[in-house]
Write a protein that holds these residues in place. Sequence first.
Motif, short mmCIF file in Angstrom:
data_model
loop_
_atom_site.label_atom_id
_atom_site.label_comp_id
_atom_site.label_asym_id
_atom_site.label_seq_id
_atom_site.Cartn_x
_atom_site.Cartn_y
_atom_site.Cartn_z
N ALA A 210 -0.89 -67.81 20.28
CA ALA A 210 -1.52 -68.64 19.25
C ALA A 210 -0.69 -68.50 17.98
CB ALA A 210 -2.94 -68.15 19.00
N ARG A 211 -0.11 -69.62 17.51
CA ARG A 211 0.73 -69.54 16.31
C ARG A 211 -0.14 -69.28 15.08
NH1 ARG A 211 2.94 -74.14 16.48
NH2 ARG A 211 4.99 -73.76 17.32
N VAL A 212 0.26 -68.30 14.30
CA VAL A 212 -0.53 -67.97 13.10
C VAL A 212 0.23 -68.21 11.81
CG1 VAL A 212 -2.26 -66.41 14.10
CG2 VAL A 212 0.01 -65.53 13.57
N PHE A 213 1.57 -68.27 11.87
CA PHE A 213 2.34 -68.69 10.70
C PHE A 213 3.76 -69.07 11.10
CE2 PHE A 213 2.35 -63.99 10.61
CZ PHE A 213 3.70 -63.72 10.66
N GLN A 214 4.44 -69.77 10.17
CA GLN A 214 5.81 -70.20 10.42
C GLN A 214 6.54 -70.36 9.09
OE1 GLN A 214 6.21 -73.74 12.80
NE2 GLN A 214 8.44 -73.70 12.69
N ALA A 215 7.80 -69.90 9.04
CA ALA A 215 8.69 -70.15 7.90
C ALA A 215 10.04 -70.54 8.49
CB ALA A 215 8.83 -68.91 7.03
N LEU A 216 10.40 -71.82 8.37
CA LEU A 216 11.56 -72.37 9.08
C LEU A 216 11.43 -71.98 10.55
CD1 LEU A 216 14.48 -71.94 6.50
CD2 LEU A 216 13.06 -73.94 6.92
N ASP A 217 12.45 -71.32 11.13
CA ASP A 217 12.38 -71.01 12.57
C ASP A 217 11.70 -69.67 12.87
OD1 ASP A 217 13.68 -73.33 13.20
OD2 ASP A 217 15.66 -72.43 13.32
N TYR A 218 11.23 -68.99 11.85
CA TYR A 218 10.54 -67.71 12.09
C TYR A 218 9.05 -67.97 12.25
CZ TYR A 218 14.89 -65.40 11.19
OH TYR A 218 16.19 -64.99 11.30
N GLU A 219 8.53 -67.53 13.39
CA GLU A 219 7.12 -67.84 13.69
C GLU A 219 6.36 -66.57 14.07
OE1 GLU A 219 6.44 -71.32 16.11
OE2 GLU A 219 8.50 -71.99 15.79
N GLY A 220 5.09 -66.57 13.71
CA GLY A 220 4.23 -65.45 14.06
C GLY A 220 3.16 -65.92 15.04
N PHE A 221 2.90 -65.10 16.06
CA PHE A 221 1.92 -65.44 17.10
C PHE A 221 0.97 -64.27 17.33
CE2 PHE A 221 5.82 -67.73 18.14
CZ PHE A 221 5.37 -69.03 18.33
N LEU A 222 -0.24 -64.61 17.73
CA LEU A 222 -1.16 -63.60 18.25
C LEU A 222 -1.16 -63.72 19.76
CD1 LEU A 222 -4.44 -63.58 16.11
CD2 LEU A 222 -2.93 -61.65 16.56
N LEU A 223 -1.01 -62.59 20.44
CA LEU A 223 -1.11 -62.55 21.90
C LEU A 223 -2.25 -61.59 22.23
CD1 LEU A 223 2.61 -61.63 22.79
CD2 LEU A 223 1.69 -63.91 22.28
N GLN A 224 -2.97 -61.88 23.30
CA GLN A 224 -4.02 -60.95 23.72
C GLN A 224 -3.83 -60.58 25.18
OE1 GLN A 224 -7.90 -61.34 22.01
NE2 GLN A 224 -8.89 -61.20 24.01
N ARG A 225 -3.92 -59.29 25.48
CA ARG A 225 -3.78 -58.87 26.88
C ARG A 225 -4.94 -59.45 27.69
NH1 ARG A 225 -3.42 -52.91 29.90
NH2 ARG A 225 -4.38 -53.78 31.77
N SER A 226 -4.60 -60.09 28.80
CA SER A 226 -5.59 -60.88 29.54
C SER A 226 -6.70 -60.02 30.14
CB SER A 226 -4.91 -61.66 30.66
OG SER A 226 -3.90 -62.46 30.13
N SER A 227 -6.35 -58.97 30.85
CA SER A 227 -7.41 -58.17 31.50
C SER A 227 -6.91 -56.76 31.72
CB SER A 227 -7.78 -58.78 32.84
OG SER A 227 -6.61 -58.87 33.63
#
Length: 227
Positions: A210-227
């Motif tokens: 899930a993208r949570v922020f972006q500055a030019l090509d630098y992007e931040g994501f949230l990942l969650q361990r599925s199970s």
Amino acid sequence: MAAPIGGDLSGYDLVVESLIPGYASLARLGVALLAASPLAGRAGAQVLVAGCGTGAELVEALAQRPDWQLSAVDPSAAMLSAAQQRLGTAAAGLNWRQSTVEELDAEAGFDGALSVLVLQTLPDDGSKLAFLSALARCLRPGGQVVLVDLMRPALPLLEEQMAEAWLGFQRASELQAPRELLEPLTHGSHPVGLARLTALVNAAGFTDPARVFQALDYEGFLLQRSS
Ligand SMILES: C[S@@+](CC[C@H](N)C(=O)[O-])C[C@H]1O[C@@H](n2cnc3c(N)ncnc32)[C@H](O)[C@@H]1O
């Protein structure tokens, strides 16, 4: 005026702020996001800082969440030593480990993790998947990772424009650094696009990024361990 840049790790700290759009906010945002997650949000949560480098995320984690039990992991002795110096007496309260994430105990049971500008340094030849799979394994089910990385632009049309904008950002930041310091940071990266990142994190055992922020090509994501 840009500060003079040396060839050592203090040079790394000076150069990244002029080289990476939004760098000064990455650690702050990353820690704030993880601190708001269901597992790592709890008091005394165990948090992994994967590829801690010179300690930017550690400084921010200590400031925002002094209750966290922090583990700082990096294969580079020089980076770990720079981070320890930066933290001073606070360094004694952390677990330090000179290793890759892939070498960590799978049963570590972390409540959350930060991975800032690490995945981009690994080639997509199985190394990225091995890193992400190891991150997933050492998290508790439901644990989240804040992943910040250089990404390949979504539209090929944008590649040239983003590259030109990045140079413009560096000029505006008055970046002055010797080639030997800049080249590993600019040419030693292996960015992937969102579709490939999604395939990699899913294969590693995470939900879609899930993208949570972006500055030019630098992007931040949230990942969650599925199970
Ligand atoms: C570009 S630096 C980023 C450091 C810091 N997170 C920051 O944002 O300033 C990437 C760091 O990842 C570390 N690293 C590379 N491969 C790694 C791996 N497999 N596991 C953990 N750390 C790794 C490197 O030694 C380096 O310190």
